[in-house]
Design a protein around this motif. Structure first.
Motif, PDB file in Angstrom:
ATOM      1  N   LEU A 173      10.047  -5.057  -1.467  1.00  0.00           N
ATOM      2  CA  LEU A 173      11.042  -4.178  -0.861  1.00  0.00           C
ATOM      3  C   LEU A 173      12.092  -5.058  -0.183  1.00  0.00           C
ATOM      4  O   LEU A 173      11.785  -6.157   0.281  1.00  0.00           O
ATOM      5  CB  LEU A 173      10.392  -3.214   0.135  1.00  0.00           C
ATOM      6  N   PRO A 174      13.333  -4.576  -0.090  1.00  0.00           N
ATOM      7  CA  PRO A 174      14.426  -5.458   0.321  1.00  0.00           C
ATOM      8  C   PRO A 174      14.468  -5.783   1.804  1.00  0.00           C
ATOM      9  O   PRO A 174      14.169  -4.956   2.658  1.00  0.00           O
ATOM     10  CB  PRO A 174      15.670  -4.675  -0.101  1.00  0.00           C
TER      11      PRO A 174
ATOM     12  N   ASP B 278       0.847  -1.194   0.000  1.00  0.00           N
ATOM     13  CA  ASP B 278       0.000   0.000   0.000  1.00  0.00           C
ATOM     14  C   ASP B 278       0.880   1.241   0.000  1.00  0.00           C
ATOM     15  O   ASP B 278       2.042   1.222   0.417  1.00  0.00           O
ATOM     16  CB  ASP B 278      -0.935  -0.005   1.212  1.00  0.00           C
ATOM     17  N   ASP B 279       0.310   2.344  -0.446  1.00  0.00           N
ATOM     18  CA  ASP B 279       1.083   3.578  -0.612  1.00  0.00           C
ATOM     19  C   ASP B 279       1.665   4.081   0.700  1.00  0.00           C
ATOM     20  O   ASP B 279       2.782   4.615   0.729  1.00  0.00           O
ATOM     21  CB  ASP B 279       0.205   4.665  -1.235  1.00  0.00           C
ATOM     22  N   ALA B 280       0.934   3.923   1.791  1.00  0.00           N
ATOM     23  CA  ALA B 280       1.403   4.442   3.082  1.00  0.00           C
ATOM     24  C   ALA B 280       2.656   3.711   3.546  1.00  0.00           C
ATOM     25  O   ALA B 280       3.606   4.332   4.052  1.00  0.00           O
ATOM     26  CB  ALA B 280       0.303   4.317   4.131  1.00  0.00           C
ATOM     27  N   THR B 281       2.673   2.387   3.372  1.00  0.00           N
ATOM     28  CA  THR B 281       3.853   1.614   3.774  1.00  0.00           C
ATOM     29  C   THR B 281       5.053   1.984   2.926  1.00  0.00           C
ATOM     30  O   THR B 281       6.178   2.143   3.432  1.00  0.00           O
ATOM     31  CB  THR B 281       3.570   0.107   3.653  1.00  0.00           C
ATOM     32  N   VAL B 282       4.836   2.136   1.624  1.00  0.00           N
ATOM     33  CA  VAL B 282       5.923   2.531   0.738  1.00  0.00           C
ATOM     34  C   VAL B 282       6.465   3.903   1.133  1.00  0.00           C
ATOM     35  O   VAL B 282       7.683   4.113   1.203  1.00  0.00           O
ATOM     36  CB  VAL B 282       5.450   2.556  -0.733  1.00  0.00           C
ATOM     37  N   ALA B 283       5.568   4.831   1.428  1.00  0.00           N
ATOM     38  CA  ALA B 283       5.994   6.178   1.808  1.00  0.00           C
ATOM     39  C   ALA B 283       6.818   6.160   3.088  1.00  0.00           C
ATOM     40  O   ALA B 283       7.822   6.879   3.215  1.00  0.00           O
ATOM     41  CB  ALA B 283       4.774   7.079   1.974  1.00  0.00           C
TER      42      ALA B 283
ATOM     43  N   ILE C 124       9.526  -7.395   7.332  1.00  0.00           N
ATOM     44  CA  ILE C 124      10.780  -7.787   6.679  1.00  0.00           C
ATOM     45  C   ILE C 124      11.380  -6.607   5.919  1.00  0.00           C
ATOM     46  O   ILE C 124      12.604  -6.427   5.891  1.00  0.00           O
ATOM     47  CB  ILE C 124      10.546  -8.990   5.750  1.00  0.00           C
ATOM     48  N   ALA C 125      10.532  -5.780   5.333  1.00  0.00           N
ATOM     49  CA  ALA C 125      11.005  -4.644   4.542  1.00  0.00           C
ATOM     50  C   ALA C 125      11.245  -3.388   5.369  1.00  0.00           C
ATOM     51  O   ALA C 125      11.734  -2.392   4.837  1.00  0.00           O
ATOM     52  CB  ALA C 125       9.988  -4.339   3.444  1.00  0.00           C
ATOM     53  N   SER C 126      10.954  -3.434   6.655  1.00  0.00           N
ATOM     54  CA  SER C 126      10.999  -2.224   7.469  1.00  0.00           C
ATOM     55  C   SER C 126      12.375  -1.992   8.101  1.00  0.00           C
ATOM     56  O   SER C 126      13.209  -2.891   8.173  1.00  0.00           O
ATOM     57  CB  SER C 126       9.955  -2.307   8.588  1.00  0.00           C
ATOM     58  N   LYS C 127      12.573  -0.788   8.613  1.00  0.00           N
ATOM     59  CA  LYS C 127      13.830  -0.459   9.288  1.00  0.00           C
ATOM     60  C   LYS C 127      13.956  -1.182  10.627  1.00  0.00           C
ATOM     61  O   LYS C 127      15.059  -1.250  11.192  1.00  0.00           O
ATOM     62  CB  LYS C 127      13.941   1.052   9.491  1.00  0.00           C
ATOM     63  N   GLU C 128      12.848  -1.725  11.143  1.00  0.00           N
ATOM     64  CA  GLU C 128      12.902  -2.466  12.415  1.00  0.00           C
ATOM     65  C   GLU C 128      13.543  -3.839  12.242  1.00  0.00           C
ATOM     66  O   GLU C 128      13.988  -4.459  13.214  1.00  0.00           O
ATOM     67  CB  GLU C 128      11.491  -2.629  12.990  1.00  0.00           C
ATOM     68  N   ASN C 129      13.590  -4.330  11.018  1.00  0.00           N
ATOM     69  CA  ASN C 129      14.175  -5.637  10.750  1.00  0.00           C
ATOM     70  C   ASN C 129      15.693  -5.520  10.591  1.00  0.00           C
ATOM     71  O   ASN C 129      16.211  -4.466  10.251  1.00  0.00           O
ATOM     72  CB  ASN C 129      13.579  -6.212   9.461  1.00  0.00           C
TER      73      ASN C 129
ATOM     74  N   VAL D   5      13.144   1.454  -3.711  1.00  0.00           N
ATOM     75  CA  VAL D   5      11.711   1.369  -4.014  1.00  0.00           C
ATOM     76  C   VAL D   5      11.528   1.051  -5.499  1.00  0.00           C
ATOM     77  O   VAL D   5      10.701   0.215  -5.879  1.00  0.00           O
ATOM     78  CB  VAL D   5      10.987   2.671  -3.633  1.00  0.00           C
ATOM     79  N   GLN D   6      12.337   1.702  -6.352  1.00  0.00           N
ATOM     80  CA  GLN D   6      12.229   1.441  -7.782  1.00  0.00           C
ATOM     81  C   GLN D   6      12.548  -0.010  -8.114  1.00  0.00           C
ATOM     82  O   GLN D   6      11.962  -0.591  -9.035  1.00  0.00           O
ATOM     83  CB  GLN D   6      13.177   2.367  -8.566  1.00  0.00           C
TER      84      GLN D   6
END
Length: 394
Positions: A102-103, A73-78, A302-307, A89-90
């Motif tokens: 996302l990585p 969703d757009d919010a998670t990507v943002a 998995i894609a977040s900065k918390e991981n 992101v690209q």
């Protein structure tokens, strides 16, 4: 489902397990021995995993086109975009403009390794630009030494290390936007934008006495151990371009790895002009196969900065610039993270992994091998690769 290596897998599982325990979620891990084959088979059989880690953005987008994946969703990507290195992101964006992956973690490919004591003792210094790198090459040779170790042998996959050279050079000489067009086939290999990358590599690899063993030895020299001559006494070469994995067991000699911070000094593969730094990476991109709430929560974590905390301790790089580099196990990796990865103005995933397999794992490997072996010239090499690129459907 994932295909992570032995160095990355334990940390990944530990990070996910910690998250799962905190969120009351049970996660079953499945490791693929042959990711491409197994994920295609499971999808075709109607039995995909909930979340998959894709090493190849191209394959991910193939499945997204078949409506097999769920977009972010757009919010998670943002949110993620605020801390991700520009370009990640690209990498997970497919032809319909939606972000499907996302990585989780990345490895850095834009590196030139040296034997730190020998390099310094000889009076050599870090090249700041691609022109400087050619000047350094000539300086090393003028001192009666061999500048480069270049290694492309990888059994049935021989040739792929040359794609990393070319990708790094395209990223610098043509720029990130043209790199993206090249990966999709919008720019040909033998175009005025892309051909200079091969010509630059040719200056290094085909010039007499630039490469240990000569040009034809490149395709017979193993990609993992081909840089070990850096550490001979006297050094068999002074420069070796390879990704971060070479500093793990099976790459550099064990004695060097044990003293990595004092025995080696990797430099960023230089830009065309100072400050115009881009970075080439590989990695695994998290994507979801269904929109179950827990599936999406797991993918998003998995894609977040918390991981990535436990993965970092094992030497894996977070794609987020906010990552705590002190968690990385040695100063060498900490420096690569802070000075190469997190200072990059643009990151791009391995282009051959994103191209159609017929090219990226086919002619882009095999045709340069023929070129390096003296079987054909550069134009023939480039034209043969272009001829193999699947034609766009209308």
């Amino acid at each position: 489902m994932y295909g992570l290596g032995a160095d990355t897998e334990p940390g990944f599982k530990a990070d996910v397990q910690k998250w799962a325990s905190s969120n009351g979620v049970t996660v079953k891990f499945t490791k693929a021995a042959a990711w491409d084959t197994e994920i295609r088979a499971r999808v075709a059989g109607g039995n995909p995993p909930d979340v998959g880690l894709f090493p190849q953005p191209g394959l991910m987008c193939d499945l997204a086109k078949q409506k097999k994946l769920v977009a972010f969703d757009d919010a998670t990507v943002a949110t993620d975009k605020q801390t991700l290195v520009p370009g990640f992101v690209q990498a997970g964006t497919c032809a319909d403009g939606k972000v499907y992956g996302l990585p989780n973690e990345v490895s850095v490919k834009s590196l030139v390794w040296t034997d730190a004591p020998a390099f310094s003792a000889a009076g050599f210094t870090q090249p700041k630009t691609l022109d400087d790198l050619l000047t350094l090459t000539d300086k090393i040779k003028a001192a009666g030494k061999t500048p480069w170790c270049i290694a492309a042998e990888s059994a049935a996959a021989t040739g792929w290390p040359i794609t990393d050279w070319i990708e790094d050079l395209v990223l610098r000489l043509a720029g990130p936007d043209n790199y993206d067009k090249w990966v999709t086939g919008a720019l040909k290999f033998n175009s005025p934008e892309i051909k200079p990358a091969f010509e630059y590599f040719q200056k290094i690899a085909f010039t007499d006495a630039n490469v240990r063993g000569g040009t034809k030895s490149i395709v017979a020299t193993n990609f993992q151990t081909g840089g070990n001559a850096l550490f001979d006494n006297p050094p068999g070469c002074y420069l070796f371009k390879q990704a971060t994995f070479v500093a793990n067991k099976g790459g550099f000699p064990d004695a060097v790895i044990a003293k990595l911070d004092t025995e080696t000094r990797p430099y960023a593969f230089p830009p065309k002009a100072e400050g115009d730094n881009s970075v080439l990476v590989a990695g695994d991109i998290a994507a979801a196969f269904n929109n179950d709430a827990n599936t999406l929560k797991l993918r998003n974590f998995i894609a977040s900065k918390e991981n990535g905390t436990e993965q970092a301790k094992a030497g894996s790089f977070s794609p987020h610039t906010t990552a705590d580099v002190s968690l990385l196990p040695n100063k060498t990796l900490q420096t690569i993270a802070s000075e190469v990865l997190y200072k990059a103005k643009a990151a791009r995933f391995d282009g051959s992994d994103s191209m159609p397999a017929k090219v990226g794992a086919g002619t882009f490997w095999t045709e340069p091998v023929k070129w390096l072996s003296g079987q054909q010239d550069l134009d023939t090499t480039l034209n043969n690769i272009d001829a193999s690129f699947p034609k766009a459907s209308s």
